[in-house]
Scaffold this active site. Structure first.
Site, PDB file in Angstrom:
ATOM      1  N   PRO A 160     -36.756   6.422   1.035  1.00 43.94           N
ATOM      2  CA  PRO A 160     -36.899   4.984   1.234  1.00 43.94           C
ATOM      3  C   PRO A 160     -36.083   4.199   0.214  1.00 43.94           C
ATOM      4  CG  PRO A 160     -38.808   5.864   0.076  1.00 43.94           C
ATOM      5  CD  PRO A 160     -37.958   7.039   0.450  1.00 43.94           C
TER       6      PRO A 160
ATOM      7  N   ASN B 253     -23.931   8.978  13.531  1.00 44.73           N
ATOM      8  CA  ASN B 253     -24.260   7.846  12.659  1.00 44.73           C
ATOM      9  C   ASN B 253     -25.532   7.134  13.113  1.00 44.73           C
ATOM     10  OD1 ASN B 253     -22.222   8.231  10.846  1.00 44.73           O
ATOM     11  ND2 ASN B 253     -20.955   6.530  11.531  1.00 44.73           N
TER      12      ASN B 253
ATOM     13  N   LYS C 282     -21.684  -1.195  11.324  1.00 46.77           N
ATOM     14  CA  LYS C 282     -20.830  -1.646  12.439  1.00 46.77           C
ATOM     15  C   LYS C 282     -20.804  -0.626  13.574  1.00 46.77           C
ATOM     16  CE  LYS C 282     -16.733   0.787  11.710  1.00 46.77           C
ATOM     17  NZ  LYS C 282     -15.878   1.478  12.705  1.00 46.77           N
TER      18      LYS C 282
ATOM     19  N   GLU D 108     -18.115   8.965   1.873  1.00 50.59           N
ATOM     20  CA  GLU D 108     -17.475   8.415   0.687  1.00 50.59           C
ATOM     21  C   GLU D 108     -18.095   9.036  -0.554  1.00 50.59           C
ATOM     22  OE1 GLU D 108     -16.575   4.283   0.411  1.00 50.59           O
ATOM     23  OE2 GLU D 108     -16.563   4.014   2.575  1.00 50.59           O
TER      24      GLU D 108
ATOM     25  N   CYS E 271     -19.166   1.896   7.850  1.00 52.60           N
ATOM     26  CA  CYS E 271     -19.361   2.732   9.033  1.00 52.60           C
ATOM     27  C   CYS E 271     -20.699   2.504   9.728  1.00 52.60           C
ATOM     28  CB  CYS E 271     -19.213   4.206   8.654  1.00 52.60           C
ATOM     29  SG  CYS E 271     -17.532   4.681   8.221  1.00 52.60           S
TER      30      CYS E 271
ATOM     31  N   THR F  58     -12.999   5.816  14.625  1.00 50.92           N
ATOM     32  CA  THR F  58     -14.242   5.706  15.394  1.00 50.92           C
ATOM     33  C   THR F  58     -14.081   4.599  16.422  1.00 50.92           C
ATOM     34  OG1 THR F  58     -15.496   6.401  13.465  1.00 50.92           O
ATOM     35  CG2 THR F  58     -16.727   5.357  15.249  1.00 50.92           C
TER      36      THR F  58
ATOM     37  N   LYS G 261       0.837  -1.201   0.000  1.00 54.65           N
ATOM     38  CA  LYS G 261       0.000   0.000   0.000  1.00 54.65           C
ATOM     39  C   LYS G 261       0.875   1.255   0.000  1.00 54.65           C
ATOM     40  CE  LYS G 261      -3.609  -0.256   2.630  1.00 54.65           C
ATOM     41  NZ  LYS G 261      -4.482  -0.213   3.844  1.00 54.65           N
TER      42      LYS G 261
END
Length: 442
Positions: free
Chosen positions: A256, A212, A267, A156, A264, A122, A35
């Site tokens: 809807p 969230n 979880k 995102e 995110c 988080t 990476k």
């Protein structure tokens, strides 16, 4: 002031690149050498609009580079940002803090002077206090190393804007010095008038999961109303529009559909509920269990709708699945509702052909049992049903007549309420969507 960013995943790479573009000397650190090499070569290892161009700019400026050396990071940085992942634990709803703990314990022995370590990951409330004790015990500089918490609020697909000009910043600190350090390192951001909330560590930890959870609640509320609408023949789309006129409610995220996914929201709400139970206040957020349940039911109901429109059995039927990413403008397939639906239909005997503008490689690796196409029309060729599962603009703009020319049957399930039902029905399509009345095509 020199900055290190520990972890170069979605959050860390974005933060490192944007900080360098804003003028800071930045060192990105990761244990994954491949990476690091990819980023040093000027390639972003995930899809995010605008970020590749900024990476090129940052590398060419000489202010950004990436390494695997924590020793180099310790000597380099004045502020160290912790940006590693906190996935859900295997076999539990709790957050897995392995990477956060490893980042702190690996960096700490190289902190020999007064520096600030700022967590952005988080984490469950109470983690920061524990990490502060860990730092003080392991760092040669001892108590001169301070810990702050600065939660991220990236969306995102909009991560660059959310980093360069966020809607707010939260500084969880234990001293005026730590606050001043954060104000200095974010000076280019704060100069734009971005509001700052300065608070304690535990409140800063709670802000992200509370935000969230509220968002997940709003999304699931309108999806719960969709279940009621399906039982009564009402139209959830019209219901949502009527609710949105109420300024106390508003229309954002009151749409809807198939529900939320990604790395995110799912979880985070599970980890929040788990942590509340550990603290003995689980009843206070018990509603989050039902929020999670509503969200999961939307996927099952979408599968049921495809089965219904196929006449009760999908075995041997060709299904075009438009979308694989959990949301548009992303290649992230973590807990993606679209792929969940596609895989479930495949398990029921359907021949499922998937197309997504950005997430094809990730989808193939995760679900090699599915078939894949080169375009939306290619996926729809010979299809008995088209299922729109991720609301990319590319799919919104499809002409019903163009798709009608390639399918076997004109049947579409709009899992995201992204299409204009009247246009599709006028072109002879049987259009179905969660929470909307059944109307046959023209």
């Amino acid at each position: 002031m020199r900055v290190t960013v520990i972890g170069t995943g979605y959050l860390g790479a974005t933060h490192a690149i944007c900080m360098a573009v804003m003028g800071f000397e930045v060192l990105g650190v990761d244990v994954d050498a491949s990476k690091v090499d990819t980023l040093n070569q000027g390639r972003v290892p995930f899809f995010e609009p605008g970020l590749p161009e900024l990476l090129t700019k940052a590398l060419e400026s000489g202010r950004l580079r990436f390494t695997t050396s924590f020793a180099e990071a310790g000597a380099f940085g004045d502020v160290h940002f912790i940006c590693v992942g906190t996935p859900q634990q295997s076999g539990s709803e709790a957050a897995d803090l392995t990477y956060v703990d490893a980042a702190v314990t690996t960096l700490a022995p190289y902190l020999t002077r007064r520096v600030l370590v700022a967590g952005k990951s988080t984490v469950p409330v109470g983690t920061a206090a524990r990490l502060a004790d860990l730092l003080h015990g392991l760092a040669p500089a001892g108590d001169r190393v301070e810990l702050a918490w600065n939660p991220e609020f990236l969306r995102e697909g909009f991560a660059v804007d959310d980093t360069m000009k966020p809607d707010r910043m939260v500084f969880g600190v234990t001293s005026a010095w730590a606050e001043q350090r954060l104000r200095e390192v974010f000076e280019p951001v704060l100069a734009q008038g971005v509001p700052v909330k300065v608070t304690d560590l535990q409140t800063a930890e709670l802000v992200k999961v509370a935000a969230n959870s509220f968002l997940a609640t709003k999304i699931s509320y309108i999806n719960a109303m969709a279940e009621i609408c399906e039982a009564t023949g009402a139209d959830v789309h019209d219901l949502a529009e009527a609710l949105a006129y109420d300024e106390r409610i508003g229309g954002r995220f009151l749409r809807p559909g198939l529900g939320f996914g990604g790395g995110c929201l799912p979880k985070d709400i599970r980890a929040f509920a788990h942590r509340a139970e550990e603290l003995g206040v689980g009843q206070a957020v018990g509603f989050l269990r039902e929020i999670d349940g509503i969200n999961r039911r939307r996927r099952a109901r979408t599968v049921d709708m495809v089965v219904e429109i196929c006449g009760g059995d999908v075995a041997g039927k060709r299904i075009a699945a438009l979308g694989a990413a959990f949301k548009p403008n992303s290649d992230d397939i973590r807990d993606a509702p679209a792929l969940d639906v596609a895989a479930t239909l495949r398990a029921a005997g359907a021949h499922v052909v998937v197309y997504d503008p950005a997430a094809m490689d990730n989808a193939r690796r995760a679900h090699p049992e599915l078939a894949y196409a080169t375009s939306a029309l290619d996926a729809a060729r010979g299809a008995d049903v088209v299922a729109l599962l991720t609301e990319w603009n590319e799919f919104r703009e499809i002409e019903p007549s163009a798709m009608a020319a390639v399918v076997r049957r004109r049947k579409i399930v709009d899992g995201r309420h992204a299409l204009d039902p009247s246009s599709w029905r006028a072109a002879g399509w049987e259009y179905r969507a969660l929470g909307r009345p059944v109307v046959q095509g023209a």
